[in-house]
Design an enzyme around this catalytic site. Structure first.
Site, PDB file in Angstrom:
ATOM      1  N   MET A 179      -9.026   8.169   0.056  1.00  0.00           N
ATOM      2  CA  MET A 179      -9.821   8.563   1.234  1.00  0.00           C
ATOM      3  C   MET A 179     -10.347   9.975   1.047  1.00  0.00           C
ATOM      4  O   MET A 179      -9.645  10.843   0.512  1.00  0.00           O
ATOM      5  CB  MET A 179      -8.949   8.528   2.490  1.00  0.00           C
ATOM      6  CG  MET A 179      -8.246   7.196   2.703  1.00  0.00           C
ATOM      7  SD  MET A 179      -7.386   7.161   4.275  1.00  0.00           S
ATOM      8  CE  MET A 179      -6.471   5.626   4.119  1.00  0.00           C
ATOM      9  N   MET A 199     -11.393  -5.750   5.740  1.00  0.00           N
ATOM     10  CA  MET A 199     -10.608  -4.781   6.510  1.00  0.00           C
ATOM     11  C   MET A 199     -10.320  -5.375   7.881  1.00  0.00           C
ATOM     12  O   MET A 199     -11.238  -5.743   8.618  1.00  0.00           O
ATOM     13  CB  MET A 199     -11.392  -3.467   6.688  1.00  0.00           C
ATOM     14  CG  MET A 199     -11.513  -2.602   5.454  1.00  0.00           C
ATOM     15  SD  MET A 199      -9.955  -2.136   4.663  1.00  0.00           S
ATOM     16  CE  MET A 199      -9.012  -1.394   5.998  1.00  0.00           C
ATOM     17  N   SER A 251       0.852  -1.192   0.000  1.00  0.00           N
ATOM     18  CA  SER A 251       0.000   0.000   0.000  1.00  0.00           C
ATOM     19  C   SER A 251       0.883   1.235   0.000  1.00  0.00           C
ATOM     20  O   SER A 251       1.674   1.446   0.931  1.00  0.00           O
ATOM     21  CB  SER A 251      -0.882   0.030   1.250  1.00  0.00           C
ATOM     22  OG  SER A 251      -1.385   1.343   1.421  1.00  0.00           O
ATOM     23  N   MET A 266     -12.226   4.454  -0.330  1.00  0.00           N
ATOM     24  CA  MET A 266     -12.850   4.709   0.981  1.00  0.00           C
ATOM     25  C   MET A 266     -13.511   6.074   0.909  1.00  0.00           C
ATOM     26  O   MET A 266     -13.075   7.046   1.542  1.00  0.00           O
ATOM     27  CB  MET A 266     -11.772   4.655   2.071  1.00  0.00           C
ATOM     28  CG  MET A 266     -11.273   3.240   2.350  1.00  0.00           C
ATOM     29  SD  MET A 266      -9.704   3.205   3.211  1.00  0.00           S
ATOM     30  CE  MET A 266      -8.590   3.340   1.826  1.00  0.00           C
ATOM     31  N   HIS A 305      -1.360  -1.330  -4.180  1.00  0.00           N
ATOM     32  CA  HIS A 305      -2.616  -0.964  -3.509  1.00  0.00           C
ATOM     33  C   HIS A 305      -2.633   0.550  -3.260  1.00  0.00           C
ATOM     34  O   HIS A 305      -1.708   1.108  -2.683  1.00  0.00           O
ATOM     35  CB  HIS A 305      -2.700  -1.734  -2.191  1.00  0.00           C
ATOM     36  CG  HIS A 305      -3.979  -1.561  -1.437  1.00  0.00           C
ATOM     37  ND1 HIS A 305      -5.121  -2.274  -1.743  1.00  0.00           N
ATOM     38  CD2 HIS A 305      -4.305  -0.777  -0.393  1.00  0.00           C
ATOM     39  CE1 HIS A 305      -6.100  -1.936  -0.909  1.00  0.00           C
ATOM     40  NE2 HIS A 305      -5.632  -1.017  -0.079  1.00  0.00           N
ATOM     41  N   ASP A 354      -4.811   3.631  -1.694  1.00  0.00           N
ATOM     42  CA  ASP A 354      -5.883   3.951  -0.741  1.00  0.00           C
ATOM     43  C   ASP A 354      -6.425   5.348  -0.978  1.00  0.00           C
ATOM     44  O   ASP A 354      -5.748   6.345  -0.708  1.00  0.00           O
ATOM     45  CB  ASP A 354      -5.338   3.853   0.690  1.00  0.00           C
ATOM     46  CG  ASP A 354      -5.094   2.408   1.085  1.00  0.00           C
ATOM     47  OD1 ASP A 354      -6.042   1.616   1.039  1.00  0.00           O
ATOM     48  OD2 ASP A 354      -3.936   2.078   1.434  1.00  0.00           O
TER      49      ASP A 354
HETATM   50  C1  DX5 Z   1      -6.121   1.637   5.798  1.00  0.00           C
HETATM   51  C2  DX5 Z   1      -5.751   1.269   4.404  1.00  0.00           C
HETATM   52  C3  DX5 Z   1      -4.635   0.323   4.307  1.00  0.00           C
HETATM   53  C4  DX5 Z   1      -3.340   0.783   4.918  1.00  0.00           C
HETATM   54  C5  DX5 Z   1      -2.740  -0.412   5.577  1.00  0.00           C
HETATM   55  O1  DX5 Z   1      -7.299   2.359   5.796  1.00  0.00           O
HETATM   56  O2  DX5 Z   1      -6.854   0.707   3.711  1.00  0.00           O
HETATM   57  O3  DX5 Z   1      -4.416  -0.114   2.961  1.00  0.00           O
HETATM   58  O4  DX5 Z   1      -2.428   1.320   4.002  1.00  0.00           O
HETATM   59  O5  DX5 Z   1      -1.652  -0.018   6.305  1.00  0.00           O
HETATM   60  P1  DX5 Z   1      -0.841  -1.025   7.237  1.00  0.00           P
HETATM   61  O6  DX5 Z   1      -0.412  -2.166   6.377  1.00  0.00           O
HETATM   62  O7  DX5 Z   1       0.294  -0.183   7.731  1.00  0.00           O
HETATM   63  O8  DX5 Z   1      -1.784  -1.458   8.330  1.00  0.00           O
HETATM   64 ZN    ZN Z   2      -6.446  -0.227   1.696  1.00  0.00          ZN
END
Ligand code: DX5
Ligand code: ZN
Length: 219
Positions: A36, A136, A7, A67, A32, A34
């Site tokens: 937001m 999640m 990610s 998200m 990946h 993310d």
């Molecule tokens: C959190 C994200 C994840 C995040 C995970 O809301 O969806 O993809 O990057 O981070 P780690 O692997 O550090 O928990």
């Molecule tokens: Zn994610």
């Protein structure tokens, strides 16, 4: 088949292109991303312009985790930017079946993400429409959070549900995945592992990705 999906939330954004090349060379399978919006989750990250930049910097599939509220309004822009996979949160989609169709019609592989508190029943009747389900294992919004242990049982139950409804669908897990948690989620049935801090906060990405893969594949 084990898929490791770094990610970029935990990457160094002053040199994103270099970070992407580094994880690609290190053996990553997907990237990946993310997204937001500061509404569905209490943080704001990036939009289609970053996906488009990632597309130019790596040949790996881009896995865009939305998200955001009203994802249907901006899904076409993410498809155009080069997303290969798009997941939407069941909690944000009153017309989830329609949103998955929209993603597929744009030539992108659709997935549904579920928050830790969201029951698996929310995907029971659309499971045949999915390429993957994202469980999640933290509350979404930030990297580096602690893994929520009840996710293991949830993944195990989901494996059973998908065996009946859509055996080809991949279970992806996201949040708190590291050398201490990956074996248990793999054993429960997860095949795609998102890891942000566990990869980008280490000095040798190749070594880290190889170790995660080995732990995931250990019987
Ligand atoms: C959190 C994200 C994840 C995040 C995970 O809301 O969806 O993809 O990057 O981070 P780690 O692997 O550090 O928990
Ligand atoms: Zn994610």
């Amino acid at each position: 088949m084990t898929l490791i999906a770094p990610s970029i939330l935990s990457a160094d954004f002053t040199c994103l292109g270099r970070e992407l090349s580094a994880v690609e060379t290190a053996g990553a399978d997907w990237i990946h991303i993310d997204v937001m919006d500061g509404r569905f989750v209490p943080n704001i990250t990036y939009g289609p312009i970053i996906v488009e930049a990632c597309k130019r910097a790596t040949s790996l599939p881009l896995d865009v985790h939305l998200m955001i509220e009203k994802p249907e309004e901006i899904i076409p822009a993410f498809a155009k930017a080069g997303a290969d996979y798009i997941s939407v949160h069941a909690e944000t989609c009153p017309h989830l079946h329609r949103t998955l169709q929209q993603i597929r019609e744009l030539g992108v592989k659709p997935g549904v993400a579920l928050n830790p508190a969201t029951p698996l029943s929310s995907i029971e009747y659309i499971a045949d429409q999915l390429e993957f389900v994202l469980i999640m294992s933290v509350n979404p919004g930030f990297g580096g959070q602690k893994f929520i242990a009840s996710s293991i049982e949830k993944i195990r139950t989901l494996s059973g549900l998908l065996a009946q409804k859509n055996p080809d669908a991949v279970i992806q897990v996201d949040g708190g995945i590291n050398s201490g948690t990956i074996a248990a989620v793999a054993k429960a049935g997860a095949r795609c592992f998102v890891a942000g801090s566990a990869i980008f906060n280490t000095p040798d990405y190749a070594q880290t990705i190889a170790a995660l893969r080995k732990d995931a594949e250990r019987e």
